[in-house]
Enzyme design. Structure first.
Site, PDB file in Angstrom:
ATOM      1  N   LYS A  22       0.838  -1.216   0.000  1.00  0.00           N
ATOM      2  CA  LYS A  22       0.000   0.000   0.000  1.00  0.00           C
ATOM      3  C   LYS A  22       0.867   1.258   0.000  1.00  0.00           C
ATOM      4  CE  LYS A  22      -1.692   1.430   4.165  1.00  0.00           C
ATOM      5  NZ  LYS A  22      -1.381   2.827   4.537  1.00  0.00           N
ATOM      6  N   ASN A  23       1.873   1.283   0.868  1.00  0.00           N
ATOM      7  CA  ASN A  23       2.631   2.523   1.035  1.00  0.00           C
ATOM      8  C   ASN A  23       3.628   2.780  -0.094  1.00  0.00           C
ATOM      9  OD1 ASN A  23       1.099   2.984   3.251  1.00  0.00           O
ATOM     10  ND2 ASN A  23       2.656   2.399   4.757  1.00  0.00           N
ATOM     11  N   CYS A 116      -5.647  12.622  13.047  1.00  0.00           N
ATOM     12  CA  CYS A 116      -5.873  11.230  12.682  1.00  0.00           C
ATOM     13  C   CYS A 116      -5.997  10.351  13.896  1.00  0.00           C
ATOM     14  CB  CYS A 116      -4.689  10.783  11.852  1.00  0.00           C
ATOM     15  SG  CYS A 116      -4.526   9.050  11.690  1.00  0.00           S
ATOM     16  N   ARG A 121      -1.244  14.607  12.904  1.00  0.00           N
ATOM     17  CA  ARG A 121      -0.290  14.290  11.821  1.00  0.00           C
ATOM     18  C   ARG A 121      -0.052  15.552  11.019  1.00  0.00           C
ATOM     19  NH1 ARG A 121      -1.860   8.421   9.369  1.00  0.00           N
ATOM     20  NH2 ARG A 121       0.142   8.563   8.318  1.00  0.00           N
ATOM     21  N   ASP A 305       4.422   0.498  12.195  1.00  0.00           N
ATOM     22  CA  ASP A 305       3.272  -0.225  11.639  1.00  0.00           C
ATOM     23  C   ASP A 305       3.229  -1.686  12.092  1.00  0.00           C
ATOM     24  OD1 ASP A 305       2.614   2.101  10.351  1.00  0.00           O
ATOM     25  OD2 ASP A 305       3.384   1.492   8.401  1.00  0.00           O
ATOM     26  N   ARG A 397      -8.614  -0.884   4.525  1.00  0.00           N
ATOM     27  CA  ARG A 397      -7.770   0.153   3.919  1.00  0.00           C
ATOM     28  C   ARG A 397      -6.420  -0.413   3.476  1.00  0.00           C
ATOM     29  NH1 ARG A 397      -6.374   4.092   7.865  1.00  0.00           N
ATOM     30  NH2 ARG A 397      -4.910   4.501   6.206  1.00  0.00           N
TER      31      ARG A 397
HETATM   32  N1  EPU Z   1       5.500  14.586  10.967  1.00  0.00           N
HETATM   33  C1  EPU Z   1       5.543  15.939  11.301  1.00  0.00           C
HETATM   34  N2  EPU Z   1       5.457  16.852  10.271  1.00  0.00           N
HETATM   35  C2  EPU Z   1       5.340  16.477   8.972  1.00  0.00           C
HETATM   36  C3  EPU Z   1       5.293  15.102   8.638  1.00  0.00           C
HETATM   37  C4  EPU Z   1       5.377  14.170   9.673  1.00  0.00           C
HETATM   38  O1  EPU Z   1       5.655  16.303  12.453  1.00  0.00           O
HETATM   39  O2  EPU Z   1       5.277  17.356   8.109  1.00  0.00           O
HETATM   40  C5  EPU Z   1       5.596  13.599  12.035  1.00  0.00           C
HETATM   41  C6  EPU Z   1       4.342  12.722  12.131  1.00  0.00           C
HETATM   42  O3  EPU Z   1       3.343  13.360  12.884  1.00  0.00           O
HETATM   43  C7  EPU Z   1       4.870  11.476  12.782  1.00  0.00           C
HETATM   44  C8  EPU Z   1       6.279  11.364  12.219  1.00  0.00           C
HETATM   45  O4  EPU Z   1       6.615  12.670  11.719  1.00  0.00           O
HETATM   46  O5  EPU Z   1       4.938  11.663  14.164  1.00  0.00           O
HETATM   47  C9  EPU Z   1       6.449  10.349  11.096  1.00  0.00           C
HETATM   48  O6  EPU Z   1       5.502  10.594  10.081  1.00  0.00           O
HETATM   49  P1  EPU Z   1       5.759  10.264   8.548  1.00  0.00           P
HETATM   50  O7  EPU Z   1       5.598  11.510   7.773  1.00  0.00           O
HETATM   51  O8  EPU Z   1       7.031   9.503   8.402  1.00  0.00           O
HETATM   52  O9  EPU Z   1       4.538   9.292   8.259  1.00  0.00           O
HETATM   53  P2  EPU Z   1       3.560   9.329   7.016  1.00  0.00           P
HETATM   54  O10 EPU Z   1       4.296   9.629   5.777  1.00  0.00           O
HETATM   55  O11 EPU Z   1       2.367  10.153   7.368  1.00  0.00           O
HETATM   56  C10 EPU Z   1       3.906   6.809   6.461  1.00  0.00           C
HETATM   57  C11 EPU Z   1       3.025   5.626   6.288  1.00  0.00           C
HETATM   58  C12 EPU Z   1       2.470   5.213   7.636  1.00  0.00           C
HETATM   59  C13 EPU Z   1       3.635   4.882   8.556  1.00  0.00           C
HETATM   60  C14 EPU Z   1       4.575   6.088   8.658  1.00  0.00           C
HETATM   61  C15 EPU Z   1       5.824   5.816   9.478  1.00  0.00           C
HETATM   62  C16 EPU Z   1       2.172   5.951   4.067  1.00  0.00           C
HETATM   63  C17 EPU Z   1       1.024   6.212   3.183  1.00  0.00           C
HETATM   64  N3  EPU Z   1       1.940   5.962   5.378  1.00  0.00           N
HETATM   65  O12 EPU Z   1       3.080   7.830   7.007  1.00  0.00           O
HETATM   66  O13 EPU Z   1       1.702   4.040   7.411  1.00  0.00           O
HETATM   67  O14 EPU Z   1       3.163   4.540   9.831  1.00  0.00           O
HETATM   68  O15 EPU Z   1       4.994   6.483   7.338  1.00  0.00           O
HETATM   69  O16 EPU Z   1       6.508   4.741   8.972  1.00  0.00           O
HETATM   70  O17 EPU Z   1       3.281   5.691   3.586  1.00  0.00           O
HETATM   71  C18 EPU Z   1       0.008   2.476   7.835  1.00  0.00           C
HETATM   72  O18 EPU Z   1       0.312   1.946   6.759  1.00  0.00           O
HETATM   73  O19 EPU Z   1      -0.785   1.955   8.668  1.00  0.00           O
HETATM   74  C19 EPU Z   1       0.579   3.776   8.165  1.00  0.00           C
HETATM   75  C20 EPU Z   1       0.075   4.585   9.097  1.00  0.00           C
END
Ligand code: EPU
Length: 418
Positions: A22-23, A116, A121, A305, A397
């Site tokens: 998915k990711n 979320c 987030r 995850d 999802r």
């Molecule tokens: N964060 C910030 N500011 C930002 C972006 C992120 O503070 O601008 C913080 C987030 O709040 C969090 C941390 O940084 O505390 C990490 O977030 P990240 O941006 O790495 O996560 P994401 O891109 O929103 C992806 C996966 C998630 C997975 C995380 C961490 C996708 C679509 N989603 O989310 O997947 O948990 O990386 O590995 O790639 C899941 O599949 O169940 C899922 C939640």
């Protein structure tokens, strides 16, 4: 409302193929806007988040059609630079489209993804990266309007290695004039898959898998095909299920190198694990042992995850395992539900202390989120009696027919749609 009805106590046995990640698919869909042509994406899981991403592409004026696990995306017909609130709410990671819409159209309009189930987030790092590339962004109370007549390559240093911010920065940089260097980038395998796709388009992207990624923007108009990497989190969900129930399962079509932190943990619990090329076999018998503290970290650390799934496997292990969740603020909502099975879990902020009990008893439980829901399925598989897991739209999802895969492994699980 759909539920999964699960009668626990059966050891899992057999073999199951793991579907695409998915990711990986989601950012690759956004990257299709870079191609300005037709991309045939293979190994595309049939899950709700992929449907939502296809709806976004269609709303943007692109074509997106599924045939089995192949999705064909044609972005040559793109007409629209706005993602409506309803589609943004369906999938929080729709923010991943921001960089490529902006680059392609010179403007992009989206609503901010709401708070979320995993805690706040924020997208500040996404926006800061786009601003460094030359975007002007205004936030009108939850609706973001981004403009950039020209994007210019820049040196971007992320405050922390955010997966989504790294992807957005890479995608916007594909449209920028000159070279972009992203430091403190996320190193997840899904970033490497994105790099592989962009390289197939003829874009120079270097360094995925390391903290420094270099992108040379250029205009392309390319038709191509891409096979998405296997879903490492789906793989570890099945492994944790077999660890929790006992038995022996083989996963095929996986890349075991992508989830060694989890297989190492399961080995330390007393499971036997063998890897051969693109398959992995786990066998477990008798009571497992608690682990040294499990700390979630950005890749290559232990994935957030997989935290809920491993916790489910620890519920009956001998001793106490402490989990330390370092990525998200609110990722223990499955713990309250697990207690309904009789699990012994104490929460103290970012720490969860799980002391194994001799047996779990069936209970009705609600999925709090995607991975938490899958973990409750694991707990139900190892509980005595018949449980019902509700709110399974969260599970839909990210898991393509979880009940079917577990049935194939000998679980007693039925999906009841009403
Ligand atoms: N964060 C910030 N500011 C930002 C972006 C992120 O503070 O601008 C913080 C987030 O709040 C969090 C941390 O940084 O505390 C990490 O977030 P990240 O941006 O790495 O996560 P994401 O891109 O929103 C992806 C996966 C998630 C997975 C995380 C961490 C996708 C679509 N989603 O989310 O997947 O948990 O990386 O590995 O790639 C899941 O599949 O169940 C899922 C939640």
């Amino acid at each position: 409302m759909s539920v999964l009805r699960i009668t626990g106590g059966r050891a899992l046995r057999g073999s199951v193929r793991v579907h695409g990640a998915k990711n990986s698919v989601l950012p690759i869909f956004a990257a299709c806007l870079v191609a300005r042509g037709v991309t045939v994406i293979h190994n595309c899981p049939n899950i709700a988040d992929v449907d939502a991403a296809m709806q976004i592409l269609i709303h943007l004026g692109c074509k997106a059609e599924r045939d089995g696990d192949t999705v064909t995306v044609d972005t040559s017909t793109m007409t629209n630079a706005e993602v409506p609130h309803s589609l943004m709410q369906e999938m929080r990671s729709s923010v991943i489209f921001l960089g490529s819409i902006l680059g392609r159209c010179g403007e992009a309009s989206i609503s901010t993804p709401g708070g979320c189930e995993l805690g706040p987030r924020p997208i500040d790092m996404h926006l800061a990266a786009l601003r460094q590339l030359g975007a002007e962004i205004t936030d009108n109370g939850g609706s973001l309007v981004c403009r950039a007549n020209r994007l210019r390559g820049a040196k971007i240093t992320l405050r922390s290695p955010s997966v989504g911010a790294t992807e957005n920065a890479i995608l916007a940089a594909c449209f920028a004039e000159g070279t972009t260097v992203i430091s403190n980038a996320a190193r997840e395998p899904e970033i490497s898959d994105l790099q592989r796709y962009l390289r197939a388009l003829g874009i120079t992207v270097l360094g995925a898998g390391t903290p420094t990624i270099v992108v040379e923007g250029r205009l392309v108009r390319v038709d191509t095909a891409h096979r998405v990497i296997p879903d490492r989190i789906v793989a570890v969900t099945y492994l944790c299920a077999a660890a929790a129930t006992g038995g022996e399962i083989t996963l095929t079509d996986v890349n075991p190198a992508h989830f060694t932190t989890v297989t190492d943990a399961l080995t330390n619990m007393g499971c036997a694990i063998t890897r051969t090329g693109d398959s992995v076999t786990l066998s477990a018998s008798g009571r497992l042992y608690a682990l040294e503290p499990v700390m979630t970290e950005p890749y290559p650390g232990f994935p957030t995850d997989a935290q809920a799934g491993l916790m489910a496997a620890c519920l009956r292990a001998q001793g106490t395992t402490s989990f330390i969740e370092n990525i998200f603020d609110n990722r223990y909502r499955h713990a309250d539900e697990m207690r309904r099975f009789g699990a012994n879990i104490k929460l103290e902020g970012r720490v969860a202390l799980v002391t194994g009990v001799k047996s779990l008893k069936a209970a009705p439980v609600k999925s709090p989120d995607l991975r938490g829901g899958a973990a409750l399925v694991i707990a139900a598989l190892s509980a005595e009696g018949t449980s019902e897991v509700s709110d399974i739209h969260h599970i839909d999802r990210g898991y393509d027919d979880l009940a079917g895969a577990l049935t194939q492994l000998g679980a007693e699980i039925v999906r009841i749609d009403s």
